[in-house]
Design an enzyme around this catalytic site. Structure first.
Site, mmCIF file in Angstrom:
data_model
loop_
_atom_site.group_PDB
_atom_site.id
_atom_site.type_symbol
_atom_site.label_atom_id
_atom_site.label_comp_id
_atom_site.label_asym_id
_atom_site.label_seq_id
_atom_site.Cartn_x
_atom_site.Cartn_y
_atom_site.Cartn_z
ATOM 1 N N SER A 8 0.871 -1.180 0.000
ATOM 2 C CA SER A 8 0.000 0.000 0.000
ATOM 3 C C SER A 8 0.908 1.229 0.000
ATOM 4 O O SER A 8 2.078 1.133 0.396
ATOM 5 C CB SER A 8 -0.852 0.001 1.274
ATOM 6 O OG SER A 8 -1.496 1.243 1.457
ATOM 7 N N TYR A 50 -1.999 0.235 10.723
ATOM 8 C CA TYR A 50 -1.992 -0.279 9.342
ATOM 9 C C TYR A 50 -0.686 0.092 8.650
ATOM 10 O O TYR A 50 -0.081 -0.717 7.954
ATOM 11 C CB TYR A 50 -3.198 0.301 8.611
ATOM 12 C CG TYR A 50 -3.382 -0.150 7.177
ATOM 13 C CD1 TYR A 50 -3.517 -1.493 6.856
ATOM 14 C CD2 TYR A 50 -3.442 0.779 6.131
ATOM 15 C CE1 TYR A 50 -3.718 -1.908 5.533
ATOM 16 C CE2 TYR A 50 -3.654 0.386 4.817
ATOM 17 C CZ TYR A 50 -3.777 -0.962 4.525
ATOM 18 O OH TYR A 50 -3.975 -1.363 3.216
HETATM 19 N N1 LIG Z 1 -8.759 -0.741 -0.835
HETATM 20 C C1 LIG Z 1 -7.716 0.041 -0.685
HETATM 21 O O1 LIG Z 1 -7.852 1.282 -0.639
HETATM 22 C C2 LIG Z 1 -6.326 -0.522 -0.594
HETATM 23 C C3 LIG Z 1 -5.245 0.339 -0.797
HETATM 24 C C4 LIG Z 1 -3.949 -0.146 -0.707
HETATM 25 C C5 LIG Z 1 -3.735 -1.478 -0.420
HETATM 26 N N2 LIG Z 1 -4.785 -2.318 -0.208
HETATM 27 C C6 LIG Z 1 -4.477 -3.702 0.133
HETATM 28 O O2 LIG Z 1 -4.944 -4.540 -0.909
HETATM 29 C C7 LIG Z 1 -5.335 -5.798 -0.376
HETATM 30 C C8 LIG Z 1 -6.764 -6.109 -0.799
HETATM 31 O O3 LIG Z 1 -7.613 -5.043 -0.382
HETATM 32 P P1 LIG Z 1 -9.120 -4.899 -0.878
HETATM 33 O O4 LIG Z 1 -9.393 -3.454 -0.990
HETATM 34 O O5 LIG Z 1 -9.392 -5.787 -2.019
HETATM 35 O O6 LIG Z 1 -9.875 -5.382 0.453
HETATM 36 P P2 LIG Z 1 -10.979 -6.490 0.744
HETATM 37 O O7 LIG Z 1 -12.006 -6.487 -0.330
HETATM 38 O O8 LIG Z 1 -11.385 -6.267 2.150
HETATM 39 O O9 LIG Z 1 -10.189 -7.859 0.608
HETATM 40 C C9 LIG Z 1 -9.398 -8.403 1.606
HETATM 41 C C10 LIG Z 1 -9.215 -9.887 1.270
HETATM 42 O O10 LIG Z 1 -8.316 -10.451 2.237
HETATM 43 C C11 LIG Z 1 -8.868 -11.669 2.679
HETATM 44 N N3 LIG Z 1 -8.382 -11.968 4.028
HETATM 45 C C12 LIG Z 1 -8.418 -11.161 5.125
HETATM 46 N N4 LIG Z 1 -7.902 -11.800 6.180
HETATM 47 C C13 LIG Z 1 -7.523 -13.044 5.724
HETATM 48 C C14 LIG Z 1 -6.943 -14.184 6.334
HETATM 49 N N5 LIG Z 1 -6.616 -14.194 7.637
HETATM 50 N N6 LIG Z 1 -6.686 -15.268 5.572
HETATM 51 C C15 LIG Z 1 -7.012 -15.284 4.270
HETATM 52 N N7 LIG Z 1 -7.569 -14.243 3.624
HETATM 53 C C16 LIG Z 1 -7.828 -13.141 4.365
HETATM 54 C C17 LIG Z 1 -10.374 -11.478 2.627
HETATM 55 O O11 LIG Z 1 -11.031 -12.724 2.440
HETATM 56 P P3 LIG Z 1 -11.802 -13.572 3.565
HETATM 57 O O12 LIG Z 1 -12.451 -12.582 4.498
HETATM 58 O O13 LIG Z 1 -12.783 -14.381 2.768
HETATM 59 O O14 LIG Z 1 -10.747 -14.423 4.205
HETATM 60 C C18 LIG Z 1 -10.511 -10.671 1.337
HETATM 61 O O15 LIG Z 1 -10.577 -11.521 0.218
HETATM 62 C C19 LIG Z 1 -5.123 -5.710 1.133
HETATM 63 O O16 LIG Z 1 -3.856 -6.251 1.462
HETATM 64 C C20 LIG Z 1 -5.147 -4.225 1.387
HETATM 65 O O17 LIG Z 1 -4.431 -3.868 2.558
HETATM 66 C C21 LIG Z 1 -6.068 -1.875 -0.299
#
Ligand SMILES: NC(=O)c1ccc[n+]([C@@H]2O[C@H](COP(=O)([O-])OP(=O)(O)OC[C@H]3O[C@@H](n4cnc5c(N)ncnc54)[C@H](OP(=O)(O)O)[C@@H]3O)[C@@H](O)[C@H]2O)c1
Length: 259
Positions: free
Chosen positions: A144, A157
């Site tokens: 991120s 975070y």
């Molecule tokens: N959205 C943003 O603004 C943003 C910006 C920068 C970086 N990111 C990063 O990008 C990644 C994805 O974000 P997103 O926006 O797509 O969020 P999201 O829709 O909340 O997705 C998070 C994913 O992680 C999985 N997860 C969480 N805890 C887990 C565990 N213990 N074991 C296995 N899977 C787990 C969840 O699946 P289950 O709940 O089904 O396990 C879900 O599929 C994250 O690492 C986040 O920090 C996001």
């Protein structure tokens, strides 16, 4: 002019963690369309099974494997299912809370470190031999912009994402000379269905405020496109770090909001 790598052999496997929603699901779709046999992992079995079916119905190859990335025993068991792996996308993760350092919940900090950093460590350690055995492996770490600089209320975070950033940087140093690339993709603001809702424990109003007035935050597909581009460069090209933000965001704290 550099050209993209030849399409992957049909047996090339791409493992995507956190494939049940957002960036992970979009990445699984795009890697499958690029010719990878995708393995979708996350804790929510029903969601990854439904996505695997959708990808198969589109004529591509996908399987679902329910997995908690923080459960090392389960991760090691998962790794035994493969002889070689082409790509590992460490995407599972997220944020919990937005409290200042003075009042942040240590338990939230621990859980964020466990999921974002130890989860990435678990998968990377377990699958590195299989990535190497492929003769041309790629580890992707979805960190991120929070992994590169801080913002008020973000420290828990930010600390975890800095941990992921350091893991990627250090791994690249340690395995140089071996046939595995280490790619870090650091997105800024991405509007996904669950990221902000998870952060604010289901509070819809607080979650909506994150994106309020921002004309066009990044989408999950934008980030998936970036990941797929980096992965499909020729084998000798290592995209070390790709920072991708919406045009309306100049830094973690400088966001143009309309109205
Ligand atoms: N959205 C943003 O603004 C943003 C910006 C920068 C970086 N990111 C990063 O990008 C990644 C994805 O974000 P997103 O926006 O797509 O969020 P999201 O829709 O909340 O997705 C998070 C994913 O992680 C999985 N997860 C969480 N805890 C887990 C565990 N213990 N074991 C296995 N899977 C787990 C969840 O699946 P289950 O709940 O089904 O396990 C879900 O599929 C994250 O690492 C986040 O920090 C996001």
């Amino acid at each position: 002019m550099a050209t993209a790598a030849a399409p992957p052999a049909p047996s090339r496997i791409a493992v995507v963690t956190g494939a049940s929603s957002g960036i992970g699901a979009a990445t699984a779709r795009q890697l499958a369309a690029a010719g990878y046999r995708v393995v979708l992992t996350a804790r929510r079995k029903d969601r990854i099974e439904a996505l695997a079916e959708e990808i198969e119905a589109a004529g591509h190859k996908a399987t679902a494997y329910p997995l908690d990335v923080t459960d090392r025993e389960a991760v090691d068991e998962f790794a035994t299912a493969f002889r070689t792996i082409g790509v590992l996308v460490n995407n599972a993760g997220g944020a919990l809370g937005a409290d200042p350092v003075a009042t942040g919940d240590p338990d939230d900090w621990r859980r964020m470190y466990e999921t974002n950093v130890i989860g990435t460590l678990n998968l990377t350690q377990a699958l590195l031999p299989k990535l190497e055995a492929s003769g041309d492996g790629t580890v992707v770490v979805v960190s991120s912009t929070a992994g590169l600089s801080t913002y008020e209320g973000g420290a828990g975070y930010v600390a975890a994402k800095h941990g992921e950033h350091v893991l990627a940087e250090t791994l690249r140093l340690e395995i140089v000379g071996r046939p595995v690339r280490v790619v870090e993709v650091a997105p800024g603001m991405v509007k996904t269905d669950e990221f902000a809702l998870t952060r604010f424990a289901g509070d819809q109003d607080r979650a909506a405020k994150v994106y309020q007035g921002v004309a066009a935050p990044l989408t999950a597909d934008d980030v998936a496109d970036t990941i797929t581009w980096a992965v499909t460069r020729p084998a000798h090209v290592n995209i070390d770090l790709l920072v991708v933000r919406p045009r309306a965001q100049a830094s973690n704290t400088k966001v143009h909001r309309e109205g």
